[in-house]
Design an enzyme around this catalytic site. Structure first.
Site, PDB file in Angstrom:
ATOM      1  N   HIS A   1      -9.543   1.083   4.564  1.00 13.74           N
ATOM      2  CA  HIS A   1      -8.302   1.281   5.336  1.00 13.74           C
ATOM      3  C   HIS A   1      -8.607   2.221   6.508  1.00 13.74           C
ATOM      4  O   HIS A   1      -9.428   3.131   6.383  1.00 13.74           O
ATOM      5  CB  HIS A   1      -7.223   1.875   4.428  1.00 13.74           C
TER       6      HIS A   1
ATOM      7  N   SER B   1       3.327  -2.172  10.286  1.00 14.79           N
ATOM      8  CA  SER B   1       4.773  -2.234  10.519  1.00 14.79           C
ATOM      9  C   SER B   1       5.398  -3.580  10.163  1.00 14.79           C
ATOM     10  O   SER B   1       6.344  -4.032  10.819  1.00 14.79           O
ATOM     11  CB  SER B   1       5.102  -1.847  11.971  1.00 14.79           C
TER      12      SER B   1
ATOM     13  N   GLY C   1       2.410   2.245  10.732  1.00 15.34           N
ATOM     14  CA  GLY C   1       3.368   3.330  10.581  1.00 15.34           C
ATOM     15  C   GLY C   1       4.113   3.692  11.865  1.00 15.34           C
ATOM     16  O   GLY C   1       4.764   4.729  11.930  1.00 15.34           O
TER      17      GLY C   1
ATOM     18  N   GLU D   1      -7.074   4.641   7.645  1.00 13.24           N
ATOM     19  CA  GLU D   1      -6.862   6.067   7.347  1.00 13.24           C
ATOM     20  C   GLU D   1      -8.077   6.651   6.636  1.00 13.24           C
ATOM     21  O   GLU D   1      -8.380   7.829   6.777  1.00 13.24           O
ATOM     22  CB  GLU D   1      -5.571   6.232   6.523  1.00 13.24           C
TER      23      GLU D   1
ATOM     24  N   ASN E   1       0.872  -1.174   0.000  1.00 13.39           N
ATOM     25  CA  ASN E   1       0.000   0.000   0.000  1.00 13.39           C
ATOM     26  C   ASN E   1       0.909   1.224   0.000  1.00 13.39           C
ATOM     27  O   ASN E   1       1.496   1.560   1.022  1.00 13.39           O
ATOM     28  CB  ASN E   1      -0.883  -0.047   1.268  1.00 13.39           C
TER      29      ASN E   1
ATOM     30  N   LYS F   1       0.121   4.235  -0.318  1.00 18.63           N
ATOM     31  CA  LYS F   1      -0.545   5.424   0.257  1.00 18.63           C
ATOM     32  C   LYS F   1      -0.354   6.633  -0.669  1.00 18.63           C
ATOM     33  O   LYS F   1      -0.262   6.450  -1.875  1.00 18.63           O
ATOM     34  CB  LYS F   1      -0.046   5.668   1.685  1.00 18.63           C
TER      35      LYS F   1
ATOM     36  N   GLU G   1      -5.487  -4.954  10.554  1.00 25.42           N
ATOM     37  CA  GLU G   1      -4.485  -3.911  10.746  1.00 25.42           C
ATOM     38  C   GLU G   1      -4.767  -3.152  12.040  1.00 25.42           C
ATOM     39  O   GLU G   1      -5.565  -2.206  12.041  1.00 25.42           O
ATOM     40  CB  GLU G   1      -4.525  -2.927   9.571  1.00 25.42           C
TER      41      GLU G   1
HETATM   42  P1  PGA Z   1       2.750   0.253   7.629  1.00 25.22           P
HETATM   43  O1  PGA Z   1       1.297   0.501   7.000  1.00 25.22           O
HETATM   44  O2  PGA Z   1       3.282  -1.024   7.036  1.00 25.22           O
HETATM   45  O3  PGA Z   1       3.554   1.461   7.211  1.00 25.22           O
HETATM   46  O4  PGA Z   1       2.584   0.157   9.100  1.00 25.22           O
HETATM   47  C1  PGA Z   1       0.417  -0.567   6.790  1.00 25.22           C
HETATM   48  C2  PGA Z   1      -0.863  -0.072   6.196  1.00 25.22           C
HETATM   49  O5  PGA Z   1      -1.310   1.031   6.575  1.00 25.22           O
HETATM   50  O6  PGA Z   1      -1.475  -0.741   5.349  1.00 25.22           O
END
Ligand code: PGA
Length: 256
Positions: free
Chosen positions: A99, A213, A177, A101, A9, A11, A171
């Site tokens: 997601h 992560s 992140g 976000e 992803n 983003k 997640e």
């Molecule tokens: P990350 O993000 O691997 O940077 O923690 C995962 C995601 O948001 O899908």
């Protein structure tokens, strides 16, 4: 032999030029180029504007193309939105929906996410439906309740036939992140709850990915868990070597 799905992803990172460069670098990773002959599926999800650049760069390779969202309608007066049909025209075969976000920044609800997944499936895209608890919810020991409610509400709206075709991504919001991935034990526990919940709707195998992560350093131990069928990768998917390492861990786990 177990199958794994590794989805990157990206983003809101990498415009068309930078996205094409990363695609070229990904295709220099032996694990990625050799994944075609294995039970590991590799997907990358760039921003909308970079889909065509990645599609061209990845053409003929094992890298499959996904988007990060889609609208629930197929067309109409929805300024700024993009439909699932349009994504298929650009070469997408996958799409992330719900997601955290987007739940946070765009107020997406389980009902809207189910509608988006339905529209994705109708267009021929395979949705990756994201669920996960906040840090506060985990601290209050409400993880099971929150996550199974998210899965249950979405599965209820999709019904047996459609939920069977989806992929779920667990997640935990606190792991996204932050560099603080869930431990394999923490992730496996929630994946087992999700697996059990899905059984109320389907006996078919629905892959459950872990996200938050994931790196090339922790991927192998996560993939060794019984109910972890791959990863949704944010930060580490922007580095060819790290993403290649995660794909390699999946191929290794799949060949055991
Ligand atoms: P990350 O993000 O691997 O940077 O923690 C995962 C995601 O948001 O899908």
């Amino acid at each position: 032999m177990r199958s794994y799905i590794i989805a990157g992803n990206w983003k809101m990172n990498l415009g068309p030029n930078a996205a094409r460069q990363l695609t070229d670098q990904l295709l220099q990773q032996d694990s990625i180029t050799s994944s075609a002959g294995t039970s590991t599926t590799v997907v990358v999800c760039p921003p909308y504007v970079s889909l065509t650049a990645v599609h061209e760069g990845a053409s003929g390779s094992p890298i499959l193309l996904g988007a990060q969202d889609c609208h629930q309608a197929s067309s109409g007066a929805f300024t700024g939105d993009v439909s699932a049909e349009m994504l298929t025209e650009l070469g997408c075969t996958w799409v992330i929906v719900g997601h955290s976000e987007r739940r946070r920044d765009h107020g997406e609800t389980n009902a809207l996410i189910a509608a988006k997944a339905t529209s994705a499936l109708n267009a021929g895209l395979r949705p990756i439906i994201c669920v996960g608890e906040s840090l506060e919810e985990r601290q209050q020991e409400r993880t099971r309740q929150i996550v199974t409610a998210q899965v249950g509400e979405i599965a209820d709206l999709l019904g047996q036939e459609l939920i069977t075709l989806c992929v779920i991504a667990y997640e935990p919001i606190w792991a996204i992140g932050t560099g603080l991935a869930a431990s394999p034990e923490q992730a496996q526990e929630v994946h087992a709850w999700i697996r059990e919940t899905l059984l109320h709707w389907t006996e078919a195998f629905v892959p459950i990915l872990y996200g938050g992560s994931v790196t090339d350093a922790n991927a192998a131990e996560l993939f060794a868990c019984k109910d972890i069928d791959g990863a949704l990768v944010g930060g580490a998917s922007l580095k060819a070597g790290a993403f290649g390492g995660i794909v390699s861990a999946a191929i290794g786990a799949g060949s055991l």
